[in-house]
Motif scaffolding. Sequence first.
Motif, PDB file in Angstrom:
ATOM      1  N   ASP A 200      -7.924  -2.800  -5.950  1.00  0.00           N
ATOM      2  CA  ASP A 200      -7.444  -1.640  -5.070  1.00  0.00           C
ATOM      3  C   ASP A 200      -6.360  -2.317  -3.941  1.00  0.00           C
ATOM      4  OD1 ASP A 200      -6.931   0.006  -3.163  1.00  0.00           O
ATOM      5  OD2 ASP A 200      -9.293   0.763  -3.100  1.00  0.00           O
ATOM      6  N   PRO A 201      -5.237  -1.895  -4.025  1.00  0.00           N
ATOM      7  CA  PRO A 201      -4.249  -2.350  -3.341  1.00  0.00           C
ATOM      8  C   PRO A 201      -4.697  -2.340  -1.782  1.00  0.00           C
ATOM      9  CG  PRO A 201      -3.247  -0.889  -4.865  1.00  0.00           C
ATOM     10  CD  PRO A 201      -4.667  -0.553  -5.044  1.00  0.00           C
ATOM     11  N   ARG A 202      -5.514  -1.505  -1.430  1.00  0.00           N
ATOM     12  CA  ARG A 202      -5.865  -1.425  -0.103  1.00  0.00           C
ATOM     13  C   ARG A 202      -7.079  -2.677   0.549  1.00  0.00           C
ATOM     14  NH1 ARG A 202      -8.278   4.346  -0.101  1.00  0.00           N
ATOM     15  NH2 ARG A 202      -9.131   3.344  -2.058  1.00  0.00           N
ATOM     16  N   SER A 203      -7.353  -3.256  -0.441  1.00  0.00           N
ATOM     17  CA  SER A 203      -8.599  -4.388  -0.163  1.00  0.00           C
ATOM     18  C   SER A 203      -8.166  -5.818  -0.963  1.00  0.00           C
ATOM     19  CB  SER A 203      -9.757  -3.805  -0.634  1.00  0.00           C
ATOM     20  OG  SER A 203      -9.934  -3.535  -2.066  1.00  0.00           O
ATOM     21  N   THR A 206      -4.973 -11.976   0.792  1.00  0.00           N
ATOM     22  CA  THR A 206      -3.923 -12.688   0.620  1.00  0.00           C
ATOM     23  C   THR A 206      -4.406 -13.995   0.135  1.00  0.00           C
ATOM     24  OG1 THR A 206      -4.197 -13.285   3.046  1.00  0.00           O
ATOM     25  CG2 THR A 206      -2.787 -11.459   2.462  1.00  0.00           C
TER      26      THR A 206
END
Length: 365
Positions: A200-203, A206
């Motif tokens: 999920d791009p939101r979670s 980095t």
Amino acid sequence: MGHDNWCDSAITRNLGLRFPILQGPFGSGHSSAELAAAVTNAGGLGAYGAHHLSGEEILALAGDIRRRCDGPFNLNLWIPREKEWGPASDPARELAYLQRLAPMYRELSLLEPAHAENPLHRFEDQVEAVLEARPAVFSFVFGIPTPSILARCAERGIRTLGAATTVAEAVALEAAGVDMVIASGLEAGGHRPAFLTEPDPRSLLTTFTLLPQVRDAVSIPVIAAGGIADRRGVRAAMALGADAVQVGTAFLACNESGASRLHKRLLHQQGSTDTVLTRVASGRMARYIRNRLTESSAGWPDPALPYPFQMSLTQSLSRASMDRNLPDFATMAAGQTAGLCRHFSAAELMAALIEDPAQAAAPTT
């Protein structure tokens, strides 16, 4: 600066490397035997992403790399999944998607495909070829090989390396008996190699958030990947507990890689190359250079068909776009470090990665 301390790691000792620098294994023909050998000859670990090759092609490739270098190298495969995340494909869905792509095909004067195809080779044949080729390292993404495959690698002295996007995935790889783990952050170019949960791009984490957590959670060697393109990134990763780093985009920009001229030129455009996470290239989430294809698909109700069928639809578009030197519909992997690509040869990049950044800052041509 001296190399002794930071170069003495579990990775360099286990693999016989001079420097704890691994080249990212690029798929879909972006790797090359020339690049893998150049990195190995410079003291790192060269690599080749072989998921698109047949067993026979993998054996020929390994022979080609060995003719170019005497040191260790890494062959990479994608672990097959029984079921792709997201809704299953069906004829109506496929037809609707083809209709959205049709104007792009027509713009490039291409024949529109009648249907999507599965372009993959049998994973079992690929594994047998890797086992026969006996690279120093067999790396993999999107999962964990069976216990039998891991055991056969150990019998042949092949070190195994799996990719994790979460701490749970790193723990699972260690529990399965995998020798080393990559902590892959969201900055990295190409595919998100998640396998326990849908990315999920939101979670996504980095690299420098994920790395210390993975380091604390496992005892096997950890390689940092994502957002590392110069000596500053190497130093930061080692300070956070990495045993080595894997550099992808900066090596992809080198002359020796299999990337197109257009792709390399865009990677070297400092400060102007934007990347996005998208499923449009293959059906799986990956980081690519932003263009008309990525932006158009982001607004579609169905942004991509499942992997690998989506890949069969975008490959011809991408090739034709690059042949015309147009970025519009080309699927070009790139990490967020694209703006830091300075070097045009693998040897020069290796030198910059291991030396002080102030001494290696001048661009080379």
